[in-house]
Design a protein around this motif. Structure first.
Motif, PDB file in Angstrom:
ATOM      1  N   ILE A   1       4.081  -1.020  -3.880  1.00 58.72           N
ATOM      2  CA  ILE A   1       3.117  -0.091  -4.468  1.00 58.72           C
ATOM      3  C   ILE A   1       2.776   1.012  -3.468  1.00 58.72           C
ATOM      4  O   ILE A   1       2.652   2.186  -3.827  1.00 58.72           O
ATOM      5  CB  ILE A   1       1.846  -0.840  -4.909  1.00 58.72           C
ATOM      6  N   ALA A   2       2.645   0.659  -2.196  1.00 64.54           N
ATOM      7  CA  ALA A   2       2.357   1.676  -1.174  1.00 64.54           C
ATOM      8  C   ALA A   2       3.488   2.696  -1.091  1.00 64.54           C
ATOM      9  O   ALA A   2       3.241   3.900  -0.941  1.00 64.54           O
ATOM     10  CB  ALA A   2       2.138   1.010   0.184  1.00 64.54           C
ATOM     11  N   LEU A   3       4.739   2.244  -1.198  1.00 57.51           N
ATOM     12  CA  LEU A   3       5.866   3.180  -1.195  1.00 57.51           C
ATOM     13  C   LEU A   3       5.801   4.099  -2.410  1.00 57.51           C
ATOM     14  O   LEU A   3       6.066   5.300  -2.307  1.00 57.51           O
ATOM     15  CB  LEU A   3       7.193   2.422  -1.191  1.00 57.51           C
ATOM     16  N   ARG A   4       5.447   3.552  -3.561  1.00 53.59           N
ATOM     17  CA  ARG A   4       5.347   4.375  -4.771  1.00 53.59           C
ATOM     18  C   ARG A   4       4.258   5.427  -4.632  1.00 53.59           C
ATOM     19  O   ARG A   4       4.428   6.576  -5.050  1.00 53.59           O
ATOM     20  CB  ARG A   4       5.058   3.487  -5.985  1.00 53.59           C
ATOM     21  N   ARG A   5       3.133   5.030  -4.059  1.00 52.93           N
ATOM     22  CA  ARG A   5       2.045   5.988  -3.883  1.00 52.93           C
ATOM     23  C   ARG A   5       2.459   7.085  -2.900  1.00 52.93           C
ATOM     24  O   ARG A   5       2.125   8.250  -3.078  1.00 52.93           O
ATOM     25  CB  ARG A   5       0.781   5.277  -3.394  1.00 52.93           C
ATOM     26  N   HIS A   6       3.189   6.710  -1.877  1.00 55.13           N
ATOM     27  CA  HIS A   6       3.668   7.703  -0.914  1.00 55.13           C
ATOM     28  C   HIS A   6       4.683   8.647  -1.548  1.00 55.13           C
ATOM     29  O   HIS A   6       4.679   9.852  -1.279  1.00 55.13           O
ATOM     30  CB  HIS A   6       4.302   7.008   0.291  1.00 55.13           C
ATOM     31  N   ASP A   7       5.559   8.107  -2.399  1.00 58.28           N
ATOM     32  CA  ASP A   7       6.693   8.872  -2.922  1.00 58.28           C
ATOM     33  C   ASP A   7       6.370   9.704  -4.154  1.00 58.28           C
ATOM     34  O   ASP A   7       7.213  10.496  -4.583  1.00 58.28           O
ATOM     35  CB  ASP A   7       7.845   7.925  -3.279  1.00 58.28           C
ATOM     36  N   ARG A   8       5.209   9.542  -4.733  1.00 59.93           N
ATOM     37  CA  ARG A   8       4.931  10.266  -5.973  1.00 59.93           C
ATOM     38  C   ARG A   8       4.933  11.775  -5.717  1.00 59.93           C
ATOM     39  O   ARG A   8       4.712  12.221  -4.578  1.00 59.93           O
ATOM     40  CB  ARG A   8       3.592   9.827  -6.562  1.00 59.93           C
ATOM     41  N   PRO A   9       5.197  12.580  -6.750  1.00 63.41           N
ATOM     42  CA  PRO A   9       5.281  14.040  -6.567  1.00 63.41           C
ATOM     43  C   PRO A   9       4.060  14.602  -5.856  1.00 63.41           C
ATOM     44  O   PRO A   9       2.923  14.291  -6.208  1.00 63.41           O
ATOM     45  CB  PRO A   9       5.372  14.558  -8.004  1.00 63.41           C
ATOM     46  N   GLY A  10       4.312  15.401  -4.850  1.00 64.08           N
ATOM     47  CA  GLY A  10       3.219  15.985  -4.086  1.00 64.08           C
ATOM     48  C   GLY A  10       2.744  15.114  -2.956  1.00 64.08           C
ATOM     49  O   GLY A  10       1.928  15.532  -2.137  1.00 64.08           O
ATOM     50  N   GLY A  11       3.236  13.882  -2.889  1.00 56.68           N
ATOM     51  CA  GLY A  11       2.824  12.978  -1.824  1.00 56.68           C
ATOM     52  C   GLY A  11       1.440  12.424  -2.069  1.00 56.68           C
ATOM     53  O   GLY A  11       0.682  12.897  -2.910  1.00 56.68           O
ATOM     54  N   THR A  12       1.097  11.387  -1.357  1.00 53.05           N
ATOM     55  CA  THR A  12      -0.221  10.783  -1.512  1.00 53.05           C
ATOM     56  C   THR A  12      -1.258  11.625  -0.777  1.00 53.05           C
ATOM     57  O   THR A  12      -0.968  12.243   0.237  1.00 53.05           O
ATOM     58  CB  THR A  12      -0.224   9.336  -0.986  1.00 53.05           C
ATOM     59  N   ARG A  13      -2.451  11.661  -1.296  1.00 52.60           N
ATOM     60  CA  ARG A  13      -3.515  12.455  -0.686  1.00 52.60           C
ATOM     61  C   ARG A  13      -4.755  11.584  -0.524  1.00 52.60           C
ATOM     62  O   ARG A  13      -5.077  10.793  -1.399  1.00 52.60           O
ATOM     63  CB  ARG A  13      -3.866  13.665  -1.564  1.00 52.60           C
ATOM     64  N   ARG A  14      -5.442  11.774   0.594  1.00 51.63           N
ATOM     65  CA  ARG A  14      -6.685  11.042   0.797  1.00 51.63           C
ATOM     66  C   ARG A  14      -7.691  11.496  -0.259  1.00 51.63           C
ATOM     67  O   ARG A  14      -7.846  12.670  -0.529  1.00 51.63           O
ATOM     68  CB  ARG A  14      -7.244  11.320   2.195  1.00 51.63           C
ATOM     69  N   ARG A  15      -8.368  10.539  -0.864  1.00 52.64           N
ATOM     70  CA  ARG A  15      -9.292  10.883  -1.929  1.00 52.64           C
ATOM     71  C   ARG A  15     -10.406   9.851  -1.976  1.00 52.64           C
ATOM     72  O   ARG A  15     -10.333   8.811  -1.342  1.00 52.64           O
ATOM     73  CB  ARG A  15      -8.569  10.899  -3.274  1.00 52.64           C
ATOM     74  N   GLU A  16     -11.435  10.154  -2.760  1.00 56.40           N
ATOM     75  CA  GLU A  16     -12.507   9.195  -2.941  1.00 56.40           C
ATOM     76  C   GLU A  16     -12.002   8.043  -3.793  1.00 56.40           C
ATOM     77  O   GLU A  16     -11.094   8.192  -4.602  1.00 56.40           O
ATOM     78  CB  GLU A  16     -13.702   9.864  -3.622  1.00 56.40           C
ATOM     79  N   LEU A  17     -12.634   6.881  -3.621  1.00 52.93           N
ATOM     80  CA  LEU A  17     -12.218   5.726  -4.396  1.00 52.93           C
ATOM     81  C   LEU A  17     -12.415   5.998  -5.880  1.00 52.93           C
ATOM     82  O   LEU A  17     -13.448   6.527  -6.288  1.00 52.93           O
ATOM     83  CB  LEU A  17     -13.034   4.493  -3.990  1.00 52.93           C
ATOM     84  N   PRO A  18     -11.428   5.648  -6.720  1.00 48.58           N
ATOM     85  CA  PRO A  18     -11.582   5.858  -8.154  1.00 48.58           C
ATOM     86  C   PRO A  18     -12.601   4.883  -8.725  1.00 48.58           C
ATOM     87  O   PRO A  18     -12.998   3.920  -8.071  1.00 48.58           O
ATOM     88  CB  PRO A  18     -10.179   5.559  -8.697  1.00 48.58           C
ATOM     89  N   THR A  19     -13.020   5.138  -9.952  1.00 49.98           N
ATOM     90  CA  THR A  19     -13.993   4.266 -10.592  1.00 49.98           C
ATOM     91  C   THR A  19     -13.298   3.015 -11.097  1.00 49.98           C
ATOM     92  O   THR A  19     -12.574   3.044 -12.084  1.00 49.98           O
ATOM     93  CB  THR A  19     -14.679   4.992 -11.765  1.00 49.98           C
ATOM     94  N   VAL A  20     -13.484   1.928 -10.377  1.00 49.50           N
ATOM     95  CA  VAL A  20     -12.950   0.627 -10.764  1.00 49.50           C
ATOM     96  C   VAL A  20     -14.101  -0.356 -10.656  1.00 49.50           C
ATOM     97  O   VAL A  20     -14.784  -0.385  -9.632  1.00 49.50           O
ATOM     98  CB  VAL A  20     -11.800   0.184  -9.825  1.00 49.50           C
ATOM     99  N   PRO A  21     -14.367  -1.141 -11.702  1.00 49.45           N
ATOM    100  CA  PRO A  21     -15.502  -2.063 -11.651  1.00 49.45           C
ATOM    101  C   PRO A  21     -15.479  -2.925 -10.395  1.00 49.45           C
ATOM    102  O   PRO A  21     -14.509  -3.614 -10.118  1.00 49.45           O
ATOM    103  CB  PRO A  21     -15.308  -2.915 -12.921  1.00 49.45           C
ATOM    104  N   GLY A  22     -16.554  -2.861  -9.616  1.00 50.44           N
ATOM    105  CA  GLY A  22     -16.677  -3.694  -8.432  1.00 50.44           C
ATOM    106  C   GLY A  22     -16.171  -3.065  -7.158  1.00 50.44           C
ATOM    107  O   GLY A  22     -16.444  -3.566  -6.071  1.00 50.44           O
ATOM    108  N   ILE A  23     -15.422  -1.956  -7.245  1.00 49.53           N
ATOM    109  CA  ILE A  23     -14.809  -1.393  -6.041  1.00 49.53           C
ATOM    110  C   ILE A  23     -15.857  -0.780  -5.121  1.00 49.53           C
ATOM    111  O   ILE A  23     -15.702  -0.777  -3.903  1.00 49.53           O
ATOM    112  CB  ILE A  23     -13.737  -0.339  -6.407  1.00 49.53           C
TER     113      ILE A  23
END
Length: 213
Positions: free
Chosen positions: A101-123
Motif C-alpha cells: 500500500i505504501a508503494l501504491r501511495r508513493h506511485d500514484r499520479p503526482g506522487g504522495t503529498r503530506r496532508r492532514e489526516l482524512p476523516t476516518v472514525p477514530g483516527i
C-alpha cells in the motif's frame, strides 16, 4: 467500482508467510474490543513504521520525507480497514500488505503529498497517541544509506522492490503475490539486481583503493 478504485483496493492482496499482526478476533464492537484493536494497531504501527519508510526509500529511491508521506498514508489506510467489519481478516499478511500500500501511495499520479489526516472514525483520537518512530541515525548512516547508495544503481523499479522485500525477509511466493508477478520472475529480477550490485561494489572498492593510494 472504477479501475482506479480497483487498483487502490487493498483487500485482494493476500499472502501467507507465518505469524502476522492481527487485531482481536471477530467479536461485537464493545468498548473493550475497540481499546484492544487500538492498542494492537499502535503496536503494529510502532514496530512497522520505520521499516516501511526504509522499504519505500529502497524500493523507490525515495527521499526520507517522501517515504514518510507514503508510509503515513498506508497506515491511515490500514486503520480504515480495521474499522470495516471482517475486512482486516481478508489481509492475511499485514506486514507485506502495508508495504504494498505504501508503494501504491508513493506511485500514484503526482506522487504522495503530506496532508492532514482524512476523516476516518477514530483516527483523530488514535493520532494523539501516535509518536512517529524514526530509525536510529547511526543505523541509517552505517546500514541503510550504504544499501540505498548501492540499490540506486538499479534502474528497474520492480527489481529494487524485489530487493527491498528480500532484505525484509519475505519469501519469493509472498513477493510475487504483492508485486503481481510470477515467483520465477522474482528470482530472475533478484539475480539481475545482485549482479548489478556486485559490479557497483567492486567498482566502488577499486576506486576507493585507488584514492587511498
Amino acid at each position: 467500482m472504477t479501475a482506479d478504485e480497483a487498483q487502490d483496493d487493498p483487500l485482494p492482496l493476500q499472502a501467507d508467510s507465518g505469524q502476522s499482526w492481527r487485531p482481536p478476533g471477530s467479536v461485537p464492537a464493545t468498548d473493550g474490543r475497540v481499546r484492544k484493536v487500538r492498542e494492537h494497531f499502535l503496536d503494529f504501527y510502532t514496530e512497522q513504521y520505520p521499516r516501511v519508510v526504509r522499504f519505500v526509500m529502497i524500493a523507490r529511491r525515495a527521499t526520507r520525507h517522501t517515504a514518510e508521506d507514503a508510509a503515513q498514508e498506508a497506515f491511515i489506510e490500514a486503520w480504515r480497514t480495521t474499522k470495516q467489519p471482517g475486512a482486516w481478516n481478508r489481509v492475511t499478511n499485514p506486514e507485506a500488505w502495508i508495504r504494498t500500500i505504501a508503494l501504491r501511495r508513493h506511485d500514484r499520479p503526482g506522487g504522495t503529498r503530506r496532508r492532514e489526516l482524512p476523516t476516518v472514525p477514530g483516527i483523530e483520537d488514535l493520532a494523539t497517541d501516535i509518536q512517529c518512530p524514526h530509525p536510529d541515525p547511526a543505523d541509517l548512516a552505517t546500514g541503510t544509506m550504504r544499501v540505498l547508495e548501492a540499490l540506486h544503481t538499479i534502474h528497474d523499479d520492480t527489481a529494487r522492490a524485489v530487493m527491498a522485500f528480500t532484505l525484509d525477509g519475505y519469501p519469493d511466493n509472498v513477493i510475487a503475490v504483492h508485486l503481481g508477478i510470477k515467483p520465477q520472475k522474482v528470482r530472475n529480477l533478484r539475480k539481475k539486481a545482485r549482479t548489478q550490485l556486485s559490479r557497483h561494489l567492486q567498482t566502488s572498492h577499486t576506486q576507493g583503493g585507488g584514492a587511498a593510494r
